[in-house]
Design a protein around this motif. Sequence first.
Motif, PDB file in Angstrom:
ATOM      1  N   LEU A  91       0.851  -1.186   0.000  1.00  0.00           N
ATOM      2  CA  LEU A  91       0.000   0.000   0.000  1.00  0.00           C
ATOM      3  C   LEU A  91       0.888   1.237   0.000  1.00  0.00           C
ATOM      4  O   LEU A  91       2.111   1.138   0.006  1.00  0.00           O
ATOM      5  N   ILE A  92       0.275   2.388   0.034  1.00  0.00           N
ATOM      6  CA  ILE A  92       0.921   3.683   0.252  1.00  0.00           C
ATOM      7  C   ILE A  92       1.775   4.170  -0.926  1.00  0.00           C
ATOM      8  O   ILE A  92       1.512   5.234  -1.464  1.00  0.00           O
ATOM      9  N   ALA A  93       2.768   3.376  -1.330  1.00  0.00           N
ATOM     10  CA  ALA A  93       3.629   3.858  -2.405  1.00  0.00           C
ATOM     11  C   ALA A  93       2.825   3.961  -3.696  1.00  0.00           C
ATOM     12  O   ALA A  93       1.883   3.201  -3.922  1.00  0.00           O
ATOM     13  N   THR A  94       3.208   4.943  -4.534  1.00  0.00           N
ATOM     14  CA  THR A  94       2.452   5.144  -5.759  1.00  0.00           C
ATOM     15  C   THR A  94       3.069   4.404  -6.942  1.00  0.00           C
ATOM     16  O   THR A  94       2.388   4.077  -7.896  1.00  0.00           O
ATOM     17  N   HIS A  95       4.373   4.208  -6.887  1.00  0.00           N
ATOM     18  CA  HIS A  95       5.048   3.552  -8.003  1.00  0.00           C
ATOM     19  C   HIS A  95       6.033   2.540  -7.469  1.00  0.00           C
ATOM     20  O   HIS A  95       6.281   2.480  -6.268  1.00  0.00           O
ATOM     21  N   ILE A 100      10.738   6.202 -15.517  1.00  0.00           N
ATOM     22  CA  ILE A 100       9.845   6.619 -16.574  1.00  0.00           C
ATOM     23  C   ILE A 100      10.534   7.748 -17.319  1.00  0.00           C
ATOM     24  O   ILE A 100      10.843   8.787 -16.721  1.00  0.00           O
ATOM     25  N   SER A 101      10.775   7.527 -18.566  1.00  0.00           N
ATOM     26  CA  SER A 101      11.605   8.483 -19.297  1.00  0.00           C
ATOM     27  C   SER A 101      10.904   9.831 -19.356  1.00  0.00           C
ATOM     28  O   SER A 101       9.693   9.929 -19.427  1.00  0.00           O
ATOM     29  N   GLY A 102      11.688  10.854 -19.315  1.00  0.00           N
ATOM     30  CA  GLY A 102      11.150  12.197 -19.379  1.00  0.00           C
ATOM     31  C   GLY A 102      10.865  12.805 -18.033  1.00  0.00           C
ATOM     32  O   GLY A 102      10.562  13.978 -17.915  1.00  0.00           O
ATOM     33  N   ASN A 106      17.337  11.706 -10.275  1.00  0.00           N
ATOM     34  CA  ASN A 106      18.149  11.841 -11.480  1.00  0.00           C
ATOM     35  C   ASN A 106      18.149  10.582 -12.348  1.00  0.00           C
ATOM     36  O   ASN A 106      18.741  10.557 -13.397  1.00  0.00           O
ATOM     37  N   LEU A 107      17.477   9.503 -11.865  1.00  0.00           N
ATOM     38  CA  LEU A 107      17.282   8.350 -12.734  1.00  0.00           C
ATOM     39  C   LEU A 107      15.806   8.197 -13.085  1.00  0.00           C
ATOM     40  O   LEU A 107      15.338   7.120 -13.418  1.00  0.00           O
ATOM     41  N   ALA A 108      15.066   9.289 -12.903  1.00  0.00           N
ATOM     42  CA  ALA A 108      13.646   9.348 -13.266  1.00  0.00           C
ATOM     43  C   ALA A 108      12.800   8.344 -12.487  1.00  0.00           C
ATOM     44  O   ALA A 108      11.872   7.760 -13.024  1.00  0.00           O
ATOM     45  N   ARG A 109      13.147   8.130 -11.199  1.00  0.00           N
ATOM     46  CA  ARG A 109      12.316   7.253 -10.354  1.00  0.00           C
ATOM     47  C   ARG A 109      11.496   8.133  -9.415  1.00  0.00           C
ATOM     48  O   ARG A 109      11.854   9.280  -9.123  1.00  0.00           O
ATOM     49  N   ASP A 110      10.399   7.597  -8.893  1.00  0.00           N
ATOM     50  CA  ASP A 110       9.491   8.382  -8.056  1.00  0.00           C
ATOM     51  C   ASP A 110      10.085   8.560  -6.660  1.00  0.00           C
ATOM     52  O   ASP A 110      10.286   7.594  -5.919  1.00  0.00           O
ATOM     53  N   ILE A 111      10.324   9.795  -6.273  1.00  0.00           N
ATOM     54  CA  ILE A 111      10.965  10.073  -4.982  1.00  0.00           C
ATOM     55  C   ILE A 111      10.051   9.669  -3.824  1.00  0.00           C
ATOM     56  O   ILE A 111      10.489   9.089  -2.828  1.00  0.00           O
ATOM     57  N   PRO A 151      23.649  -0.192  -4.460  1.00  0.00           N
ATOM     58  CA  PRO A 151      23.523   1.228  -4.824  1.00  0.00           C
ATOM     59  C   PRO A 151      22.109   1.642  -5.202  1.00  0.00           C
ATOM     60  O   PRO A 151      21.743   2.794  -5.015  1.00  0.00           O
ATOM     61  N   GLU A 152      21.292   0.699  -5.708  1.00  0.00           N
ATOM     62  CA  GLU A 152      19.949   1.120  -6.123  1.00  0.00           C
ATOM     63  C   GLU A 152      18.955   1.092  -4.968  1.00  0.00           C
ATOM     64  O   GLU A 152      17.800   1.424  -5.128  1.00  0.00           O
TER      65      GLU A 152
END
Lengths: 483, 694
Positions: free
Chosen positions: A157-161, A167-169, A196-201, A432-433
């Motif tokens: 739950l809770i997290a959106t992504h 997601i590019s862009g 900076n790697l286009a992931r959801d903070i 690292p990820e």
Amino acid sequence: MEPLTWTGSLGAILNPLFSISVVLLACSVVIQIVLSFFAPAMTLQSNPDGTLVKRGGALGLFEQTTKLFFFAALATVVLYILGGVIMPYGSAGIIGAMSKQFAPVWIALFLTFLASIMFKRRLGLYGKLFDSIIGMIGFGLVMFWVFTAVFAGLFDLIATHDPLTQISGLKNKLPGVALPEGSEEMNPHYLLGGDNLARDIFSRMVYGSTIVIAIAPMATVFAFMVGITLGLPAGFYGGRLDTLLSFLANLILAFPVILLFYLLVTPEIVETGIPSYMAAFLFVFPIVFFGVLLNSRFYTQPSKRNPMLILVLGGLSWLYLSMISQAGTKLNFLPPAVDLFDIAPGILVVFVSVVFVNSPTVFRIVRGLALDLRTRDYVAAAQTRGEGAWYIMLWEILPNARGPLIVDFCLRIGYTTILLGTLGFFGLGLPPESPDWGSTINEGRKLLLIFVHPPLPPAIALLSLVLGLNLLADGLREESLKD
Amino acid sequence: MENENYDGPILEIDKLSISFFTRLREIPAVMDFSAKIMPGEALGVVGESGCGKSTVALGVMQDLGVNGRIVGGSIKFKGEEMNTMTPERLRDIRGSQIAMIYQEPMASLNPAMRIGKQLAEVPMIHEGISEEEAMARALEVVTDVKLPDPQRMLKSFPHQLSGGQQQRIVIAMALMSKPSLLILDEPTTALDVTVEAAVVELVKDLGKKYGTSMLFISHNLGLVLETCDRICVMYSGEAVERGSIEDVFDEMQHPYTQALFRSIPLPGADKNARPLIAIPGNFPLPHERPDGCNFGPRCDYFEAGRCDSQVIPMEKVSGNDRHESRCLRFKEIDWDAPPEVGETKEKAPPGQVVLKMDNLKKYYEVAANALFGGGDKKVVKANETLSFEARESETLAIVGESGCGKSTFAKVLMGLETATEGEILLDNKSIGNTAIEERDTKTVADVQMVFQNPFDTLNPSMTVGRQIMRALEIFKVGNNDAERRQRMLELLDLVKLPRAFADRMPRQLSGGQKQRVGIARAFAGDARIVVADEPVSALDVSVQAAVTDLLMEIQREHKTTLLFISHDLSIVRYLSDRVMVMYLGHVVELGSTDQVFAPPYHPYTEALLSAVPIADTSVKKKHIVLEGDIPSAMNPPTGCPFQTRCRWKEKVPGGLCEKDVPVTRALADGHQIKCHLTDEQLAEMEPVIEIAAE
């Protein structure tokens, strides 16, 4: 989809209200501080019916207004959250959308507080916590992250992504940014922007909590086991044993922590198996602890003790062996069929270093408490009826040292959390990820001058959890000292 | 210094009420308390712990902490109302006109400051005099409190002085600014009896010399009798009786005062003719006080419907000066009626010898350097040639002040330490060199101990029943938990506690109840020898009697040998068959109770007897005040251990006392003494305690 603003339509009403109450609160506090230098001290006057009345003139008045404005500000915050949960998605802005995501946490928090306050007189020290505002705030902050971790980690739950999906862009996009057309994600926005790697903070922050909440308390528990098992005899017997153990503790405390961590994760060192052997050594303490605990208590009744010991020691030993036996390390002796689980080698190193660094401090606290408590008459009474030393330590001394230990436990989880952050920040141990807060802060640091938004959410999360733990410890200490 | 020529009452308290406010409720600590102290007068406030006597003192100082509040009445100091004073005015008065002396001397002195400086601070702050002048006055006052070598005293730090010396310094500090009122809150409770006697003597003399009025707070009726002119008896927050010492002691007009006197042993009285009568029941908690008379539920003269239905005011006792009582029935009660004595139980005669000590010695080696064990070693002789026998169902009292070696002796007997030399024979089996780990269960269960401090004797985080059952498990009593639980409940019956207490935590019990649990635990393995280390000294007087009686009753039933360690000679005389007096590790006198309590005495026994405060106006006592303190066991005097303080020393020719340790010699059958005095000199001794003919 339109990008979201911070407060959406809700902000039109609430933003001015919030600013006004905060400004007034600040003014009131300043005036109160200035007045307290000049105004006469407040006096308490008793009424004939036994109640007390405050008589305070101007100072008393401002104390009242400060309280009023504080509650006004608090009420607006609650309105933001409630509004966000109730109003349809997007209309309450980013804050509304986030509080909607956190809805299960709000409900769980509300139920916990309701139940605790209703039964607080029957809950001992935990119940007394709800008499102290500080303690309640601390408990609230801690439980917020605990519930977040539980709901995110166990129920998705809770997290959106997904924390790793890119997601590019959306690279380094600001909070509230809308996903590009046609993406099939559940949620149409990156609520706190992209890194900076286009992931959801936002999602990374939420998943980061699961790592912290899983490791920090567990590591602290192990540190306590080691500290208690060594500290009790040091304090109880004193003499040479105490001198030796205290010297070792000082030695470890004098060693630079960060350097130690770097050493432990160096491939050459890992190759020698030192971290594995350290794990094998440190993780044996819980088995010793519980074994001695049960044996000293029940040795007079073998019929009761034997099954109990077999069950507990057997279970613990199995867990212990599965834990230290890792594929790909020096210690790998259990056949995979009986090996219950493998821990990622990075996490094991983190665990070992945190336990190793924390246990000397716990040792010193426990030793000090044991030194004090061993002079009590009930200890002498136990000695005169011929109790063993370990019974006296574990059943007569330890339970009576629990107050300071519980407080220290809370504080120490806080330190451990910061330590985990530090480790992550240096990129030690965890991959690292990994979305843990330390690593995300470190990643965000690199572009800090251009984009401020990526490292801020994990930093604030870390701050609020540690603050909560410290406030909780303060509340517990304060309440345990009262009547 | 205003009011220099004031000659009215120094302190006038009128209908004072003080409450403490907690989270849950208001707790009234003092209700309707009135008192008046004239110049030069000493008022004693007596009561059990929790009766509010210290709260009165703090109320006078206006120092009640954050949640204490004066909720009614007035306190006038030299005619000036204190309740409405500004903080500045209060600061002015405190320390200069009203001085307070607390129980714990070390806590009243700043450990990081030299004594002289601390003393000089007082007049420098309050009178603004120069440092030299203040130091000169400090020297004068330190000389006044009879401290040896005052110059050196002024330069030392508090920890370099003994407890008695510290308390003298605290008294000196209180006198530095020549206060009009001195408040003493249990000033001697933390001191040994002989030191206490000296301090009390000093306070009395100084009160006369400086003309200071005193408010003397104590739980000890004997001390109040010796120091005060007037007395106020408090019970559960109220003054129940007040008047002059003679009126209250000889013509008491309140049932509580009477019960209090009946529950303390008087060394002059016979134990069969005047047995101790415990006050039934428990002290009510401040928020559970009964309606009407607070003492009602425990009172023999209680009349339902009358005593519990109205507020009871203080009423004047006609015929006496300022004598008042808070009792509705005091005019109806026949105060001279003898107490109802229950059936007197015959004590079992002492049986065969159970325990025998033979030349027991216990030395400790104290290394100068603890870490590496090197350096000089000092030997502390804690016990020196202890020899005695104890018989079945006999009570042997071991009397002495702190540092005399009685606790070491108990440790050796229990097996926590092993003897350096000599033997302990239990049923002719040597146990002196067997540590407790090597003793068999039977031996361990046979020798048990009751501890001094009731608040420390039980593990606070285990239920009462669990703790007793643990002792049963260890002593291998019973085959399973059910049997042990049954036995535990029987033990609770034995010590007269309700069975429901089994599931209580120790914090829910009062001091006396905890001590009973401690006794039950000691008897779990049917102990034959019980070492009772001051088992009642920390309890209130009304509870003391009950616990003492309980111990004696169990002894009668179980034929236990009781080794009763105490410094309270009144209670020793009451319950023991034989008495052993110890000083610095030596047994200085041993004999039956009558032999020890009658001349000839050992000089130390004589001083000890004279130091005991006795709450009986008809008892005349010789005043023997010992100089100085007990020497340290690390550095004992040469020759006789008592020679540094002995008043008979000059009578022995040739400085023998300083050269040789006297040999133990028998005076009469079973009476032995360790002294150089000749038989003739001993025969000249007069009794210390005399009861005036009535």
